[in-house]
Design a protein around this motif. Structure first.
Motif, PDB file in Angstrom:
ATOM      1  N   PHE A 140       0.811  -1.214   0.000  1.00  0.00           N
ATOM      2  CA  PHE A 140       0.000   0.000   0.000  1.00  0.00           C
ATOM      3  C   PHE A 140       0.847   1.267   0.000  1.00  0.00           C
ATOM      4  O   PHE A 140       0.296   2.373   0.084  1.00  0.00           O
ATOM      5  CB  PHE A 140      -0.979  -0.007   1.168  1.00  0.00           C
ATOM      6  N   ASP A 141       2.160   1.142  -0.094  1.00  0.00           N
ATOM      7  CA  ASP A 141       3.047   2.286  -0.289  1.00  0.00           C
ATOM      8  C   ASP A 141       3.859   2.035  -1.558  1.00  0.00           C
ATOM      9  O   ASP A 141       4.801   1.240  -1.553  1.00  0.00           O
ATOM     10  CB  ASP A 141       3.983   2.464   0.904  1.00  0.00           C
ATOM     11  N   GLU A 204      -6.038  -4.561  10.257  1.00  0.00           N
ATOM     12  CA  GLU A 204      -4.887  -3.671  10.142  1.00  0.00           C
ATOM     13  C   GLU A 204      -4.210  -3.817   8.780  1.00  0.00           C
ATOM     14  O   GLU A 204      -3.121  -4.361   8.667  1.00  0.00           O
ATOM     15  CB  GLU A 204      -3.885  -3.984  11.256  1.00  0.00           C
ATOM     16  N   ALA A 205      -4.844  -3.302   7.722  1.00  0.00           N
ATOM     17  CA  ALA A 205      -4.314  -3.475   6.377  1.00  0.00           C
ATOM     18  C   ALA A 205      -3.810  -2.186   5.746  1.00  0.00           C
ATOM     19  O   ALA A 205      -3.059  -2.234   4.781  1.00  0.00           O
ATOM     20  CB  ALA A 205      -5.376  -4.089   5.466  1.00  0.00           C
ATOM     21  N   LEU A 206      -4.214  -1.025   6.245  1.00  0.00           N
ATOM     22  CA  LEU A 206      -3.933   0.235   5.552  1.00  0.00           C
ATOM     23  C   LEU A 206      -2.899   1.097   6.273  1.00  0.00           C
ATOM     24  O   LEU A 206      -2.822   2.302   6.048  1.00  0.00           O
ATOM     25  CB  LEU A 206      -5.227   1.029   5.358  1.00  0.00           C
ATOM     26  N   GLY A 207      -2.089   0.498   7.117  1.00  0.00           N
ATOM     27  CA  GLY A 207      -1.083   1.269   7.839  1.00  0.00           C
ATOM     28  C   GLY A 207      -0.080   1.959   6.934  1.00  0.00           C
ATOM     29  O   GLY A 207       0.302   3.103   7.160  1.00  0.00           O
ATOM     30  N   VAL A 217      -4.980   5.820  11.117  1.00  0.00           N
ATOM     31  CA  VAL A 217      -5.879   4.698  11.355  1.00  0.00           C
ATOM     32  C   VAL A 217      -6.261   4.760  12.829  1.00  0.00           C
ATOM     33  O   VAL A 217      -5.458   4.436  13.707  1.00  0.00           O
ATOM     34  CB  VAL A 217      -5.214   3.347  11.019  1.00  0.00           C
ATOM     35  N   ILE A 218      -7.473   5.182  13.105  1.00  0.00           N
ATOM     36  CA  ILE A 218      -7.850   5.415  14.504  1.00  0.00           C
ATOM     37  C   ILE A 218      -8.514   4.194  15.147  1.00  0.00           C
ATOM     38  O   ILE A 218      -8.681   4.164  16.372  1.00  0.00           O
ATOM     39  CB  ILE A 218      -8.783   6.633  14.645  1.00  0.00           C
ATOM     40  N   GLY A 219      -8.883   3.196  14.354  1.00  0.00           N
ATOM     41  CA  GLY A 219      -9.483   2.003  14.930  1.00  0.00           C
ATOM     42  C   GLY A 219      -9.723   0.941  13.889  1.00  0.00           C
ATOM     43  O   GLY A 219      -9.817   1.233  12.696  1.00  0.00           O
TER      44      GLY A 219
END
Length: 308
Positions: A140-141, A204-207, A217-219
């Motif tokens: 994702f980067d 937790e996929a979009l860190g 990512v707040i939650g």
């Protein structure tokens, strides 16, 4: 099975051409661009739309891995159900590249941790998926991916005997393409007010996306890097309160997993949109997300449209 023939007619894939087998369609497309001038058969182990966390290989899959000239995996424990098989195949002498482990600055799993301390980020012992403590979702980067292309090119050249000069040209062209994509996504993000750059996701996929483009990512509904983990009523209750207090405008679910919890959260706190993303796989051929760059562009567009 996805097969791409580089420098040859697709019908000629297989034959005597080197077989480069990637665990996911995302990395198969990246390898296709690295070997863009060579005659190779580039195959994907996990079918399009499949979840790399939960995929378990058949005996036929094991045979394909053993017969490949090179296996390209993500690593960092992404392929949970494949881990033992990959280790055994590598021990048997099949060349293996773990792309995520080439990244020089991987994010810790707690990249998506809720710094407010309300418990929605989960604990550090969510299972074996993150034994290394590092987030595996590096794709994702695009800049991090661009940074590992030379080493990936070296691995492809060593395993196949393809011309290194040609691979270097392919790598340089693809790095330019990824840099242009990065600039395009950054321009999309400019349309989202900084105060609204808050992400609530299925797991937790979009860190890496958040880290690259200035989101938080707040939650997460499933407080773990693996979609195989489970949530709880108490977790969802805390997350609902956080969504309300933060004025979150969208919840991002994933096509590989049920969106029932996301829909229930949206109904509870409303008005909140549930947006479904394809995260661990490319889409079917012909779609906007059928290539790696297309997947990132489509994901960025969906996120920024929902948050404007």
């Amino acid at each position: 099975m996805v097969v791409v023939a580089c420098g040859a007619d697709q019908g000629d894939a297989g034959g005597t051409d080197p077989v480069l087998l990637a665990t996911t369609s995302i990395w198969a497309d990246v390898v296709n661009n690295v070997a863009c001038e060579g005659d190779t058969s580039i195959e994907t182990l996990i079918p399009a739309g499949g979840d790399p966390h939960s995929f378990e290989p058949s005996l036929a899959d094991r045979a394909r891995l053993e017969e490949a000239d090179l296996v390209v995996a993500n690593g960092l424990a992404l392929e949970e159900g494949l881990a033992d098989t990959l280790e055994a195949v590598e021990s048997a002498g099949v060349p293996m590249i773990y792309v995520a482990e080439l990244v020089s600055d991987p994010l810790p799993y707690r990249a998506a941790e809720n710094a407010r301390g309300d418990g929605t980020g989960g604990s550090d012992d969510d299972g074996d998926h993150h034994a290394e403590g590092l987030d595996p979702h590096v794709w994702f980067d695009p800049i991090r991916v661009a940074g590992v292309l030379p080493e990936l090119g070296d691995g492809v050249a060593d395993a196949t005997g393809l011309d290194r000069t040609a691979i270097d040209r392919c790598v340089a062209m693809y790095q330019d393409e990824l840099a242009a994509l990065d600039a395009q996504i950054a321009a999309m993000v400019e349309a989202v007010p900084p105060a609204d750059r808050k992400l609530v996701t299925s797991h937790e996929a979009l860190g890496y996306f958040a880290d690259r483009y200035g989101f938080e990512v707040i939650g997460t509904i499933i407080p773990a890097p693996s979609g195989l983990a489970e949530t709880s009523a108490a977790q969802l209750e805390r997350l609902a309160s956080l969504i309300e207090s933060e004025g979150v405008r969208a919840i991002f679910a994933e096509e590989q997993h049920s969106s029932d919890d996301a829909e229930a959260l949206a109904d509870q706190v409303g008005p909140v949109e549930v947006v479904t993303l394809l995260t661990g796989s490319l889409d079917q051929a012909g779609s906007d997300a059928s290539t790696y760059t297309g997947l990132l562009r489509t994901t960025a567009r969906a996120i920024t449209d929902a948050l404007q």
